[in-house]
Write an enzyme that holds these catalytic residues in place. Structure first.
Site, PDB file in Angstrom:
ATOM      1  N   CYS B 123      -4.368  49.685 158.556  1.00 48.97           N
ATOM      2  CA  CYS B 123      -4.658  50.838 157.701  1.00 48.97           C
ATOM      3  C   CYS B 123      -5.918  50.525 156.894  1.00 48.97           C
ATOM      4  CB  CYS B 123      -3.415  51.111 156.848  1.00 48.97           C
ATOM      5  SG  CYS B 123      -3.478  52.566 155.812  1.00 48.97           S
ATOM      6  N   ASP B 183      -4.260  59.671 165.778  1.00 49.39           N
ATOM      7  CA  ASP B 183      -4.640  59.388 164.393  1.00 49.39           C
ATOM      8  C   ASP B 183      -5.804  60.286 163.981  1.00 49.39           C
ATOM      9  OD1 ASP B 183      -4.861  58.169 161.919  1.00 49.39           O
ATOM     10  OD2 ASP B 183      -4.972  56.131 162.710  1.00 49.39           O
ATOM     11  N   HIS B 215      -1.256  57.025 163.366  1.00 46.45           N
ATOM     12  CA  HIS B 215      -1.521  55.963 162.403  1.00 46.45           C
ATOM     13  C   HIS B 215      -0.266  55.104 162.225  1.00 46.45           C
ATOM     14  CE1 HIS B 215      -4.345  54.533 159.403  1.00 46.45           C
ATOM     15  NE2 HIS B 215      -3.354  54.389 158.553  1.00 46.45           N
TER      16      HIS B 215
END
Lengths: 94, 247
Positions: B123, B183, B215
């Site tokens: 992330c 994502d 994600h």
């Protein structure tokens, strides 16, 4: 995805956290990944007092429909409260 | 061969000489091992990231995860610290590089170090892994769906990060990128832009984008978990580190 969308509100009130009640001075509202709720994204509200440290926090993670229902309920309750009571409900020192 | 390992909280010297907290895990055998700095995601220095750190140790690496929120919220629980750091706009890039440099130094100072070190991040940590690899001499780096390497955060977002794709020319090591096709941060288009920048700079990289994954597909404690993508991703990581962190 990480939305990072955040609104910050300066406010006065109280919240009950891990160590009991504390004065709340700020709220952050954001739509992002939750820590605990079983969803990819939630509407998150943190009631904070940064002056007391990061642990002075009351956290909520709500699914979008729940968050809307809560926001509506807050506005409805305020809308039907007696005007006299609203004007009397000032923070201490205000 | 022993499979014993040790995992504990330690203090290391981070950016600006600051004393910061870190989670360290390493094998207890007499062999020499490569080092891995695990860069936690925006939700912080949490149980899941410490588990990843121990996973690297269990697979024969010296692993350390610095608490990037040590300064904002010393002693606070990971979620409270993450909320405070988030409200402050995240971790400044310069400080991140200094903290990772400190973590690399701590790994290389261990008696079991073979002198090699890599970063991996998830992330926001994926972006920071790329940033560290463009700023420090490393032997390998892994970017797991790092947002805002390419592109800027939307208007009104408190995050104080900008695009860093222009740093690709400074990348010091091979880069493994693992992404989800669904994502949005980073989007497949942004991943393609990063790939193009690496190609133009003549850098060594290996990218994999998984269909059906978005994600955070590596996170087994979240609904975003995609076991097929995660399992393949881990195999790619072991092969990549096996190649670049070997003695």
């Amino acid at each position: 995805m990480c939305t990072y969308l955040t609104e910050t509100v300066e406010l006065q009130g109280s919240g009950k956290g891990r160590e009991g009640w504390f004065p709340v001075t700020r709220a952050t509202v954001y739509f992002d990944h939750p820590v605990h709720a079983p969803a990819e994204h939630t509407l998150n509200v943190d009631l904070l007092n940064p002056g007391l440290g990061a642990s002075a926090r009351v956290a909520m993670e709500l699914d979008p429909s729940a968050a809307r229902a809560l926001a509506t309920a807050i506005l409805e309750v305020l809308g039907s409260a007696p005007a006299a009571a609203l004007t009397e409900a000032r923070p201490v020192g205000a | 061969m022993s499979d014993a390992m040790r995992a504990e909280t330690v203090r290391i010297t981070g950016h600006g000489g600051d004393d910061i907290e870190a989670s360290l895990a390493h094998p207890l055998d007499d062999a020499r091992h490569g080092g891995v700095v695990v860069i936690h995601h925006m939700p912080g220095y949490d149980a899941a990231t410490k588990e990843i750190t121990r996973k690297f140790a269990a697979n024969g690496y010296l692993a350390i995860c610095p608490n990037l929120y040590s300064r904002e919220a010393p002693g606070a629980s990971p979620d409270d610290a993450a909320a405070a750091a988030r409200a402050n706009g995240g971790v400044p890039d310069e400080r991140l590089v200094g903290d990772v440099a400190g973590a690399v130094a701590a790994l290389k100072a261990l008696p079991g170090s073979n002198g090699k070190a890599a970063t991996i991040g998830y992330c926001s940590g994926g972006r920071q892994s790329f940033l560290a690899a463009c700023s420090l001499p490393l032997d390998a780096a892994v970017d797991c769906y790092g947002a805002f390497v390419v592109g800027t955060p939307p208007e009104g977002v408190p995050l104080k990060v900008g695009p860093i794709v222009h740093l690709a020319k400074d990348l010091s090591c091979p880069l493994l990128g693992l992404f989800g096709a669904e994502d949005k941060y980073p989007s497949p288009e942004q991943v393609a832009e990063l790939e193009q920048a690496l190609k133009e700079s003549g850098k060594s990289y290996e990218f994999h984008t998984y269909d059906g994954a978005g994600h955070a597909f590596f996170a087994p404690d979240r609904p975003s978990y995609r076991p097929e993508a995660a399992n393949d991703g881990w195999q790619r990581i072991w092969a990549f580190f096996g190649q670049h962190l070997a003695s």
